[in-house]
Design an enzyme around this catalytic site. Structure first.
Site, mmCIF file in Angstrom:
data_model
loop_
_atom_site.group_PDB
_atom_site.id
_atom_site.type_symbol
_atom_site.label_atom_id
_atom_site.label_comp_id
_atom_site.label_asym_id
_atom_site.label_seq_id
_atom_site.Cartn_x
_atom_site.Cartn_y
_atom_site.Cartn_z
ATOM 1 N N ASN A 90 0.807 -1.231 0.000
ATOM 2 C CA ASN A 90 0.000 0.000 0.000
ATOM 3 C C ASN A 90 0.836 1.275 0.000
ATOM 4 O OD1 ASN A 90 0.687 -0.592 2.707
ATOM 5 N ND2 ASN A 90 -0.965 0.710 3.432
ATOM 6 N N GLY A 110 2.065 -6.056 7.272
ATOM 7 C CA GLY A 110 1.134 -6.671 6.321
ATOM 8 C C GLY A 110 -0.139 -7.070 7.025
ATOM 9 N N THR A 115 -1.388 -13.078 7.843
ATOM 10 C CA THR A 115 0.015 -13.375 7.495
ATOM 11 C C THR A 115 0.892 -13.217 8.736
ATOM 12 O OG1 THR A 115 -0.480 -12.300 5.387
ATOM 13 C CG2 THR A 115 1.800 -12.912 5.766
ATOM 14 N N GLU A 130 3.533 -5.415 12.342
ATOM 15 C CA GLU A 130 2.633 -4.263 12.137
ATOM 16 C C GLU A 130 1.524 -4.741 11.223
ATOM 17 O OE1 GLU A 130 3.054 -1.490 13.710
ATOM 18 O OE2 GLU A 130 5.049 -1.943 14.493
ATOM 19 N N CYS A 153 -3.344 1.510 6.327
ATOM 20 C CA CYS A 153 -3.748 0.767 7.534
ATOM 21 C C CYS A 153 -4.353 1.703 8.572
ATOM 22 C CB CYS A 153 -2.551 0.032 8.109
ATOM 23 S SG CYS A 153 -1.153 1.127 8.405
ATOM 24 N N GLU A 195 7.463 0.405 16.105
ATOM 25 C CA GLU A 195 8.497 0.946 15.234
ATOM 26 C C GLU A 195 8.658 2.421 15.584
ATOM 27 O OE1 GLU A 195 6.864 0.038 11.283
ATOM 28 O OE2 GLU A 195 8.184 -1.694 11.243
HETATM 29 P P1 NAD Z 1 0.087 -9.406 3.124
HETATM 30 O O1 NAD Z 1 0.115 -9.908 4.517
HETATM 31 O O2 NAD Z 1 -0.625 -10.208 2.107
HETATM 32 O O3 NAD Z 1 1.585 -9.257 2.563
HETATM 33 C C1 NAD Z 1 2.551 -8.463 3.188
HETATM 34 C C2 NAD Z 1 3.928 -8.983 2.827
HETATM 35 O O4 NAD Z 1 4.088 -10.272 3.394
HETATM 36 C C3 NAD Z 1 4.156 -9.144 1.319
HETATM 37 O O5 NAD Z 1 5.480 -8.811 1.010
HETATM 38 C C4 NAD Z 1 3.917 -10.633 1.124
HETATM 39 O O6 NAD Z 1 4.564 -11.169 -0.005
HETATM 40 C C5 NAD Z 1 4.498 -11.194 2.406
HETATM 41 N N1 NAD Z 1 4.027 -12.523 2.779
HETATM 42 C C6 NAD Z 1 2.843 -13.101 2.482
HETATM 43 N N2 NAD Z 1 2.808 -14.377 2.977
HETATM 44 C C7 NAD Z 1 3.992 -14.581 3.616
HETATM 45 C C8 NAD Z 1 4.547 -15.678 4.322
HETATM 46 N N3 NAD Z 1 3.909 -16.824 4.440
HETATM 47 N N4 NAD Z 1 5.774 -15.531 4.852
HETATM 48 C C9 NAD Z 1 6.447 -14.377 4.730
HETATM 49 N N5 NAD Z 1 5.981 -13.305 4.051
HETATM 50 C C10 NAD Z 1 4.754 -13.402 3.497
HETATM 51 O O7 NAD Z 1 -0.439 -7.923 3.191
HETATM 52 P P2 NAD Z 1 -0.740 -6.942 1.976
HETATM 53 O O8 NAD Z 1 -2.004 -7.378 1.334
HETATM 54 O O9 NAD Z 1 0.477 -6.783 1.148
HETATM 55 O O10 NAD Z 1 -0.972 -5.560 2.750
HETATM 56 C C11 NAD Z 1 -2.174 -5.157 3.286
HETATM 57 C C12 NAD Z 1 -2.226 -5.369 4.777
HETATM 58 O O11 NAD Z 1 -1.132 -4.699 5.408
HETATM 59 C C13 NAD Z 1 -3.465 -4.769 5.414
HETATM 60 O O12 NAD Z 1 -3.983 -5.680 6.349
HETATM 61 C C14 NAD Z 1 -2.942 -3.525 6.119
HETATM 62 O O13 NAD Z 1 -3.702 -3.086 7.208
HETATM 63 C C15 NAD Z 1 -1.592 -3.971 6.529
HETATM 64 N N6 NAD Z 1 -0.726 -2.829 6.802
HETATM 65 C C16 NAD Z 1 -0.379 -2.560 8.099
HETATM 66 C C17 NAD Z 1 0.416 -1.466 8.391
HETATM 67 C C18 NAD Z 1 0.831 -1.144 9.800
HETATM 68 O O14 NAD Z 1 1.742 -0.338 9.960
HETATM 69 N N7 NAD Z 1 0.218 -1.714 10.818
HETATM 70 C C19 NAD Z 1 0.861 -0.647 7.348
HETATM 71 C C20 NAD Z 1 0.485 -0.949 6.049
HETATM 72 C C21 NAD Z 1 -0.312 -2.052 5.783
#
Ligand code: NAD
Length: 480
Positions: free
Chosen positions: A150, A226, A230, A248, A282, A460
């Site tokens: 994002n 993410g 996950t 996060e 997020c 963080e």
């Molecule tokens: P996601 O969890 O699908 O992916 C995030 C990252 O993790 C990607 O690089 C992905 O390839 C990797 N990943 C996926 N499966 C994995 C595994 N089994 N092992 C290791 N890495 C793996 O999330 P997304 O769809 O890319 O992002 C959206 C989510 O992120 C939303 O839920 C959002 O709220 C969250 N987010 C949180 C913050 C925060 O600071 N709290 C900031 C931005 C986004």
């Protein structure tokens, strides 16, 4: 356009020669390929980081700081190229990438370039026992950084900058959905004089590349941003190896509006906190609660303002709402709009996909406002992560506090009021890692950043990040 892995300062193809399509979401077309790196590529990146570690961890703070500042300066110099790459890869308005994403990526490096020169640790004199303790804060070694799509470069660098500032070497993976600016960062690091192997970037799917990083027995810490699912999976894999973890995760943030707020400021900011980056932040306030006495007025004014937002190709100057990041994500967001009636809600504005002229295959969705009757519906309980917000009225502080906290997430909350006592009471009682009062997304990089409950573990930002990326060791010296 083939993106390559960045390992030991060089750009290399994945060993197994497996590739994934990279899409431009604003036109819905493939425009390049990225590696789907396997365990072998991650091992190569790890070996390169391991070799770089002894020298890098002994590099003076002044030298590390200078190199990080160089990276910050080069990101700033290449703002136009990076912002275009980000808009094309992600679908976000170019104006947003220029104003927020890329400047912040530069600030992340500059901030930690400065912070590492000010970072210190504690000393404890054991009075009466004739001993002095001091805390050595040593870099961990090789650490893993995994980020989402994002805010691609913004969040990727938010992890990498403190990790390398603290003397670690890094194996990093950006989201496979938005790999482009991470790829460009490799070139910048070489130009800035970052020694080879200090940062290694491997591209690929979470289930292959990301999993290999998390499973690697000698990558000692994982900083992950993410989704909550996950994050839970990563915690399960990493826990038996006792890795340090910073998670996060997702959010379902309340935006609480009291009648005594500065109305115009609240209204303009609420449009932003609802729909900036197509609602894919997020921290977006996706559950809006409005005090009953101003509810009807707010509803009318808000819907009016939202209807004026311009949906369009990210590269057009007057675009407010660009494309969603992928077809799959568009379908996920739309699936929530499809259950509005079933969940007892009513669409007040938007709700439909949009065909943008000249970009008909792009993933566009109208900013959508839904009136709900209960905080218990799926629309209020599950993270939608798109241009969709719900609104509902409340009558008392107690009622709205209970609804705000009645959700599995706990990332951030926004409060609009000019009542000081209420501000203090609510700030103490909201179960979120961040409370914004009369503002939204105002960030001071020294502050702790992170969530409670299903929104994550750890913080963080500022010295919190430098603490995460170092191992504290107590040294006790008996002198009497
Ligand atoms: P996601 O969890 O699908 O992916 C995030 C990252 O993790 C990607 O690089 C992905 O390839 C990797 N990943 C996926 N499966 C994995 C595994 N089994 N092992 C290791 N890495 C793996 O999330 P997304 O769809 O890319 O992002 C959206 C989510 O992120 C939303 O839920 C959002 O709220 C969250 N987010 C949180 C913050 C925060 O600071 N709290 C900031 C931005 C986004």
């Amino acid at each position: 356009m083939n993106i390559k892995n960045y390992i030991n300062g060089k750009f290399v193809n994945p060993i197994q020669n497996q590739w994934i399509d990279n899409y431009n979401p604003s036109v819905g077309e493939v425009y390049g390929q990225i590696p789907n790196s396997t365990q072998e590529d991650v091992e190569k990146a790890y070996q390169s980081a391991k070799e770089a570690f002894p020298a890098w961890s002994n590099t003076t703070l002044a030298e590390r700081s200078k190199i990080l500042s160089n990276i910050a300066r080069l990101i700033e110099q290449k703002l136009a190229i990076l912002a275009e790459a980000e808009a094309k890869d992600n679908g976000k308005p170019l104006s947003l990438a220029k104003a927020i994403d890329i400047p912040r990526a530069s600030s992340n490096f500059q901030f930690f370039a400065d912070a590492i020169t000010q970072f210190s640790s504690e000393a404890h004199e054991s009075v009466g026992l004739g001993a002095m303790n001091f805390t050595l804060r040593q870099p961990i070694g090789v650490v893993g950084c995994i980020s989402p799509w994002n805010l691609p470069l913004y969040l990727f660098t938010w992890k990498i900058a403190p990790a390398i500032a603290a003397g670690n070497c890094v194996v990093a993976k950006p989201s496979e959905v938005t790999p482009m600016t991470a790829y460009l960062l490799g070139e910048i690091c070489n130009e800035a004089g970052l020694p080879k192997g200090v940062l290694n970037i491997v591209h690929g799917l979470g289930t292959t590349t990301g999993q290999a990083i998390v499973e690697h027995p000698n990558i000692k810490a994982i900083s992950f941003t993410g989704g909550t699912k996950t994050g839970a999976h990563i915690a399960r894999v990493a826990a038996p190896m006792f890795k340090k973890l910073s998670l996060e995760l997702g959010g379902k943030n309340p935006n609480i509006i009291f009648a005594d707020c500065n109305y115009e400021d609240m209204l303009a900011t609420t449009v932003r906190s609802s729909f900036a980056n197509q609602g894919q932040i997020c921290l977006c306030g996706s559950r809006i609660f409005v005090e009953q006495s101003i509810y009807e007025k707010f509803k009318k004014d808000f819907v009016q303002k939202v209807s004026e937002l311009k949906i369009g190709n990210p590269f057009e100057v007057d675009t407010n709402i660009g494309a969603l990041v992928s077809k799959q994500h568009l379908e996920k967001v739309k699936s929530y709009i499809d259950i509005v009636e079933q969940e007892g809600g009513k669409i007040l504005q938007g709700g439909n996909k949009v065909e943008v002229k000249g970009s008909e295959k792009g993933y566009y969705l109208q900013p959508t406002v839904i009136e709900v009757k209960s905080n218990q519906c799926k629309l209020n309980q599950e993270e939608i992560f798109g241009p969709v917000v719900t609104i509902m009225p409340f009558t008392s502080e107690e009622e709205v506090l209970a609804m705000a906290n009645d959700v599995t997430y706990g990332l951030s909350s926004t409060l609009w009021t000019n009542n000081l006592q209420r501000t203090m009471r609510m700030s103490k009682n909201l179960h979120t890692g961040i409370v914004w009062v009369n503002t939204w997304l105002l960030r001071d990089l020294r502050t702790p950043f992170g969530g409670q409950k299903a929104s994550g573990v750890g913080r963080e930002g500022g010295f919190e990040a430098l603490r995460f990326f170092t191992e504290p060791k107590n040294v006790c010296i008996k002198y009497e």
